[in-house]
Design an enzyme around this catalytic site. Structure first.
Site, PDB file in Angstrom:
ATOM      1  N   GLU A  84      11.206 -44.846 -54.146  1.00 14.43           N
ATOM      2  CA  GLU A  84      10.720 -45.849 -55.126  1.00 14.43           C
ATOM      3  C   GLU A  84      11.888 -46.665 -55.672  1.00 14.43           C
ATOM      4  O   GLU A  84      12.859 -46.122 -56.203  1.00 14.43           O
ATOM      5  CB  GLU A  84       9.971 -45.129 -56.259  1.00 14.43           C
ATOM      6  CG  GLU A  84       9.232 -46.112 -57.149  1.00 14.43           C
ATOM      7  CD  GLU A  84       8.367 -45.404 -58.197  1.00 14.43           C
ATOM      8  OE1 GLU A  84       7.835 -44.327 -57.907  1.00 14.43           O
ATOM      9  OE2 GLU A  84       8.248 -45.952 -59.299  1.00 14.43           O
ATOM     10  N   LYS A 279       4.428 -38.350 -64.498  1.00 18.89           N
ATOM     11  CA  LYS A 279       4.801 -38.812 -63.144  1.00 18.89           C
ATOM     12  C   LYS A 279       6.173 -39.465 -63.202  1.00 18.89           C
ATOM     13  O   LYS A 279       7.018 -39.268 -62.334  1.00 18.89           O
ATOM     14  CB  LYS A 279       3.733 -39.786 -62.623  1.00 18.89           C
ATOM     15  CG  LYS A 279       3.907 -40.188 -61.172  1.00 18.89           C
ATOM     16  CD  LYS A 279       4.801 -41.394 -60.978  1.00 18.89           C
ATOM     17  CE  LYS A 279       4.911 -41.764 -59.514  1.00 18.89           C
ATOM     18  NZ  LYS A 279       5.881 -42.830 -59.275  1.00 18.89           N
ATOM     19  N   ASP A 295      12.555 -27.146 -53.648  1.00 18.18           N
ATOM     20  CA  ASP A 295      11.144 -27.369 -53.347  1.00 18.18           C
ATOM     21  C   ASP A 295      10.487 -28.163 -54.481  1.00 18.18           C
ATOM     22  O   ASP A 295      10.093 -27.603 -55.503  1.00 18.18           O
ATOM     23  CB  ASP A 295      10.489 -25.982 -53.169  1.00 18.18           C
ATOM     24  CG  ASP A 295       9.025 -26.056 -52.809  1.00 18.18           C
ATOM     25  OD1 ASP A 295       8.411 -27.137 -52.964  1.00 18.18           O
ATOM     26  OD2 ASP A 295       8.475 -25.028 -52.389  1.00 18.18           O
ATOM     27  N   HIS A 392      10.709 -53.416 -62.355  1.00 15.11           N
ATOM     28  CA  HIS A 392      10.129 -52.929 -61.103  1.00 15.11           C
ATOM     29  C   HIS A 392      10.154 -53.997 -60.033  1.00 15.11           C
ATOM     30  O   HIS A 392      10.579 -53.767 -58.909  1.00 15.11           O
ATOM     31  CB  HIS A 392       8.666 -52.542 -61.350  1.00 15.11           C
ATOM     32  CG  HIS A 392       8.489 -51.080 -61.526  1.00 15.11           C
ATOM     33  ND1 HIS A 392       7.382 -50.410 -61.129  1.00 15.11           N
ATOM     34  CD2 HIS A 392       9.309 -50.156 -62.053  1.00 15.11           C
ATOM     35  CE1 HIS A 392       7.512 -49.129 -61.413  1.00 15.11           C
ATOM     36  NE2 HIS A 392       8.670 -48.961 -61.988  1.00 15.11           N
TER      37      HIS A 392
HETATM   38  C1  MEV Z   1       6.298 -45.401 -62.035  1.00 14.47           C
HETATM   39  O1  MEV Z   1       6.686 -44.717 -60.877  1.00 14.47           O
HETATM   40  C2  MEV Z   1       6.496 -44.518 -63.233  1.00 14.47           C
HETATM   41  C3  MEV Z   1       6.032 -45.099 -64.558  1.00 14.47           C
HETATM   42  O2  MEV Z   1       4.675 -45.532 -64.448  1.00 14.47           O
HETATM   43  C4  MEV Z   1       6.170 -44.022 -65.582  1.00 14.47           C
HETATM   44  C5  MEV Z   1       5.560 -44.358 -66.918  1.00 14.47           C
HETATM   45  O3  MEV Z   1       4.615 -45.166 -66.980  1.00 14.47           O
HETATM   46  O4  MEV Z   1       6.027 -43.758 -67.911  1.00 14.47           O
HETATM   47  C6  MEV Z   1       6.818 -46.323 -64.919  1.00 14.47           C
END
Ligand code: MEV
Length: 444
Positions: A84, A279, A295, A392
């Site tokens: 990513e 995430k 792992d 991003h």
């Molecule tokens: C993207 O991989 C992760 C985010 O969505 C985490 C978040 O929203 O805190 C940017």
């Protein structure tokens, strides 16, 4: 198409030929592509071939580094394997931000792991418990050989208990064992011990059978280590006076702190947000875990269960604002190893450990937790200020340009163009066609 028999016994070349013929239209370029990812050093390639079954080639992932992580007063450069685009950049940015503000503090709370022998028993629980307590020492005796090396390194089986789960599932019980596994992740060690515990249990029951009829019907269902390790826990945090929370696009430190706090509260009570929030944390954790040969599926699974320990899925990080001090922390189970598995085999994994100064497992737990916290700080601070898309999409720009097969000079012009503009796929495609047609001066 027919199912194939004995595929694993075919040579690597024969496997590739079969795959290309059956699934890739006998396409020579697919055949060449698979081969082009082989390592030029045959010994290294053989090593990779033997990590798993049916290897036909390698699968590349970017390997980046995020420098300037000050953790407990020591500077680290953290290796990260991840696809990513924005993750390494965000980690590096957060590392620099906190470098100016005292760095990260991290502490291992405990390093206990566990596993269960799951079994069914149809008799009286008290009788079973008494019997278990009478023979408990035999579990330790019978596993002494398996645990000998681990005990020399300060680990071993810490305790074995019988757990009654019949209020959730009729006749269901466990032998629950806790372990310390030193610098090894320990799943193999734990599973070997558990299988021995089951053997001992069955043997002792068979002997007791003659006196206790009820023990005849015990059925061992399975023995397996658990990836939920709430007692293999690490804490990492940052803190600074609120007035130091500067550098967020002119947003006042107090306003930033308030919005940040609210964002964490949202992730605490709202599972939709908590899932994405966590995430983001695992963007950091997994990337380091992967680069250090551990792992990541096990660690993620355990982390998500921990996030649900109150009965609702919640944020793994938390924040407080007291007496003008902003404190942001994470507490997460991270069960990993710095010996065993591929940690001493995979050349890039070995390099990662070297870059990190060959940490022991406790030190690596701290580094990994910090990477998760840094990532979370980066994501939440973007979300409550500029929004996530700006950073991003800037990082994603190169992916889009590669997709459009832009040349190096086209990329240079277009990256320059987007320094002051919003990146969208449509906008990139449009400017790309203009640049290619010689119709744009990107500096304007
Ligand atoms: C993207 O991989 C992760 C985010 O969505 C985490 C978040 O929203 O805190 C940017």
């Amino acid at each position: 198409m027919e199912p194939i028999k004995g595929f694993s016994k075919l040579s690597k070349e024969a496997k590739i030929e079969w795959l290309v013929k059956e699934y890739l239209d006998n396409d020579k370029s697919a055949y060449d592509l698979i081969h082009s990812y082989w390592h030029s050093d045959k010994k290294v390639q053989k090593l990779h071939d033997e990590f798993i079954e049916n290897t036909i080639t390698n699968f590349y992932m970017p390997y980046g580094i995020a420098p300037n992580f000050l953790i407990n007063g020591k500077l680290y450069c953290i290796p990260m394997a991840i696809e990513e685009s924005s993750v390494v950049a965000a980690a590096a940015k957060a590392a620099n931000y906190w470098l100016q503000r005292g760095g990260f503090k991290a502490e291992v709370i405990s390093m206990l792991k566990n596993g269960q022998v799951h079994f069914a028993y149809y008799g009286d629980y008290d009788k079973l418990l008494k019997f278990f307590n009478r023979i408990k020492y035999k579990f330790f005796e019978d596993t002494a050989e398996i645990t000998a090396n681990m005990r020399k390194r300060g680990g071993g089986i810490r305790d074995i208990q019988i757990i009654n789960k019949t209020f959730e599932e009729p006749n269901y019980y466990q032998l629950n064992a806790t372990f310390e596994t030193g610098d090894a992740m320990g799943a193999n060690f734990i599973n070997s011990c558990l299988e021995q515990l089951a053997q001992t249990f069955k043997r002792e029951l068979a002997e007791a059978n003659e006196i206790e009829e009820e023990f005849r019907d015990i059925m061992v269902i399975m023995c397996i280590s658990s990836n939920y390790t709430p007692e293999c826990l690490v804490h990492a945090e940052v803190k600074c006076p609120i007035s130091d929370l500067t550098d967020f696009e002119g947003i006042k430190p107090e306003e930033f702190a308030k919005k940040f706090e609210q964002a964490i509260h949202v992730a605490r009570i709202e599972p939709y947000r908590a899932t994405t929030h966590n995430k983001g944390i695992f963007n950091g954790i997994d990337a380091v875990v992967l680069a250090t040969g551990n792992d990541f599926r096990a660690i993620e699974a355990g982390g998500h269960t921990y996030a649900s320990r109150t009965g609702q899925y919640r944020s793994l990080s938390d924040v407080s604002i007291d007496d003008g001090v902003f404190r942001f922390w994470i507490e997460v189970p991270i069960s990993l190893g710095t010996v065993g598995g591929i940690t001493t085999l995979h050349p890039m994994v070995k390099l990662s450990h070297k870059i990190l100064g060959n940490p022991n497992s406790a030190e690596l737990m701290k580094i990994v937790a910090v990477a998760g916290l840094a990532q979370n700080f980066g994501a939440v601070s973007s979300l409550v200020t500029t929004g996530i898309q700006r950073g991003h999409m800037k990082m994603h720009l190169l992916n889009i340009l590669n997709q459009l097969e832009a040349t190096e000079s086209e990329k240079e012009q277009i990256v320059e163009y987007f320094k002051t503009r919003v990146v969208t796929f449509a906008a990139v495609a449009e400017i790309f066609s203009k640049v290619r047609g010689g119709k744009v001066n990107s500096k304007k």
